[in-house]
Design a protein around this motif. Sequence first.
Motif, PDB file in Angstrom:
ATOM      1  N   UNK A  36      95.345  32.487  53.949  1.00 42.33           N
ATOM      2  CA  UNK A  36      95.263  31.023  53.908  1.00 42.33           C
ATOM      3  C   UNK A  36      96.412  30.450  53.091  1.00 42.33           C
ATOM      4  N   UNK A  37      96.705  31.041  51.928  1.00 41.50           N
ATOM      5  CA  UNK A  37      97.808  30.563  51.086  1.00 41.50           C
ATOM      6  C   UNK A  37      99.142  30.670  51.817  1.00 41.50           C
ATOM      7  N   UNK A  38      99.368  31.808  52.504  1.00 43.91           N
ATOM      8  CA  UNK A  38     100.611  31.991  53.267  1.00 43.91           C
ATOM      9  C   UNK A  38     100.739  30.944  54.359  1.00 43.91           C
ATOM     10  N   UNK A  39      99.654  30.700  55.064  1.00 44.43           N
ATOM     11  CA  UNK A  39      99.682  29.710  56.136  1.00 44.43           C
ATOM     12  C   UNK A  39     100.000  28.323  55.584  1.00 44.43           C
ATOM     13  N   UNK A  40      99.330  27.948  54.499  1.00 42.02           N
ATOM     14  CA  UNK A  40      99.549  26.609  53.937  1.00 42.02           C
ATOM     15  C   UNK A  40     100.965  26.455  53.394  1.00 42.02           C
ATOM     16  N   UNK A  41     101.501  27.512  52.762  1.00 38.89           N
ATOM     17  CA  UNK A  41     102.872  27.457  52.255  1.00 38.89           C
ATOM     18  C   UNK A  41     103.864  27.325  53.410  1.00 38.89           C
ATOM     19  N   UNK A  42     103.641  28.090  54.490  1.00 34.92           N
ATOM     20  CA  UNK A  42     104.529  28.010  55.660  1.00 34.92           C
ATOM     21  C   UNK A  42     104.455  26.623  56.292  1.00 34.92           C
ATOM     22  N   UNK A  43     103.258  26.086  56.376  1.00 38.39           N
ATOM     23  CA  UNK A  43     103.075  24.745  56.949  1.00 38.39           C
ATOM     24  C   UNK A  43     103.799  23.694  56.101  1.00 38.39           C
ATOM     25  N   UNK A  44     103.708  23.832  54.781  1.00 38.24           N
ATOM     26  CA  UNK A  44     104.389  22.893  53.885  1.00 38.24           C
ATOM     27  C   UNK A  44     105.903  22.985  54.073  1.00 38.24           C
ATOM     28  N   UNK A  45     106.434  24.216  54.160  1.00 38.46           N
ATOM     29  CA  UNK A  45     107.872  24.397  54.376  1.00 38.46           C
ATOM     30  C   UNK A  45     108.301  23.791  55.708  1.00 38.46           C
ATOM     31  N   UNK A  46     107.488  23.985  56.748  1.00 38.77           N
ATOM     32  CA  UNK A  46     107.829  23.424  58.047  1.00 38.77           C
ATOM     33  C   UNK A  46     107.870  21.901  57.993  1.00 38.77           C
ATOM     34  N   UNK A  47     106.958  21.295  57.257  1.00 39.84           N
ATOM     35  CA  UNK A  47     106.972  19.836  57.112  1.00 39.84           C
ATOM     36  C   UNK A  47     108.216  19.384  56.352  1.00 39.84           C
ATOM     37  N   UNK A  48     108.596  20.123  55.315  1.00 42.54           N
ATOM     38  CA  UNK A  48     109.798  19.782  54.553  1.00 42.54           C
ATOM     39  C   UNK A  48     111.035  19.905  55.432  1.00 42.54           C
ATOM     40  N   UNK A  49     111.096  20.960  56.232  1.00 42.92           N
ATOM     41  CA  UNK A  49     112.225  21.146  57.143  1.00 42.92           C
ATOM     42  C   UNK A  49     112.255  20.014  58.165  1.00 42.92           C
ATOM     43  N   UNK A  50     111.090  19.652  58.685  1.00 41.94           N
ATOM     44  CA  UNK A  50     111.036  18.561  59.668  1.00 41.94           C
ATOM     45  C   UNK A  50     111.501  17.248  59.046  1.00 41.94           C
ATOM     46  N   UNK A  51     111.152  17.028  57.774  1.00 38.55           N
ATOM     47  CA  UNK A  51     111.599  15.810  57.095  1.00 38.55           C
ATOM     48  C   UNK A  51     113.122  15.795  56.980  1.00 38.55           C
ATOM     49  N   UNK A  52     113.709  16.948  56.708  1.00 37.91           N
ATOM     50  CA  UNK A  52     115.166  17.047  56.613  1.00 37.91           C
ATOM     51  C   UNK A  52     115.796  16.796  57.986  1.00 37.91           C
ATOM     52  N   UNK A  53     115.207  17.385  59.018  1.00 42.20           N
ATOM     53  CA  UNK A  53     115.723  17.188  60.382  1.00 42.20           C
ATOM     54  C   UNK A  53     115.598  15.724  60.777  1.00 42.20           C
ATOM     55  N   UNK A  54     114.443  15.112  60.467  1.00 43.03           N
ATOM     56  CA  UNK A  54     114.245  13.696  60.791  1.00 43.03           C
ATOM     57  C   UNK A  54     115.247  12.813  60.061  1.00 43.03           C
ATOM     58  N   UNK A  55     115.673  13.250  58.873  1.00 43.49           N
ATOM     59  CA  UNK A  55     116.645  12.481  58.099  1.00 43.49           C
ATOM     60  C   UNK A  55     118.068  12.679  58.636  1.00 43.49           C
ATOM     61  N   UNK A  56     118.218  13.584  59.596  1.00 45.64           N
ATOM     62  CA  UNK A  56     119.535  13.801  60.196  1.00 45.64           C
ATOM     63  C   UNK A  56     120.390  14.802  59.440  1.00 45.64           C
ATOM     64  N   UNK A  57     119.788  15.519  58.515  1.00 47.32           N
ATOM     65  CA  UNK A  57     120.527  16.528  57.753  1.00 47.32           C
ATOM     66  C   UNK A  57     120.384  17.853  58.485  1.00 47.32           C
ATOM     67  N   UNK A  58     121.489  18.484  58.891  1.00 46.41           N
ATOM     68  CA  UNK A  58     121.369  19.730  59.629  1.00 46.41           C
ATOM     69  C   UNK A  58     120.808  20.839  58.742  1.00 46.41           C
TER      70      UNK A  58
END
Length: 118
Positions: A36-58
Motif C-alpha cells: 500500500x505504501x509503495x502504491x501511494x508513493x508511486x501515485x504521488x510521484x505520478x501526480x507530481x510528474x503530471x503537474x510538471x508536464x501540465x506546467x510545460x516543463x519537460x
Amino acid sequence: MPALQVRDLPPQVYEDLKTCAEEEHRSIAQQALVAIEDYLARRKREKEVQAVVDAGIPPVPKPWEPGYRDWQRSQAAAQARLERRREVFARIDALPISKDPEGFPSVAELIREDRDSR
C-alpha cells in the motif's frame, strides 16, 4: 493506530501477497502495508510528474532512455548561460553609478514630452 480490514480478497491476490511476504521475510500484514505504501508513493510521484508536464516543463529522461545525452547537453548549455549572466551582472554591479548632469530632464519629464509630441 488505525486498523484496516479487507473483505472478499480474491484468493489469487492473497496467494501473491503471501508469496511476496515469504520472499521478503515479512508477515502478510507487513507485506500488505509495504504494498500500500509503495502504491501511494508511486501515485504521488505520478501526480507530481503530471503537474510538471501540465506546467510545460519537460521531464528529465533516465540515463538509459533515448534523448538523455541531448538533455545533458542542454543542461550544460543552460548552466553555461547562467554562468555568463552571472559574470555580466557582476561586471554591471562593478560599474560606477552615474549621475544625471545638471539640468538634465527627469524621466517623468521625458515621458511627458514624448506623449505630448504624439
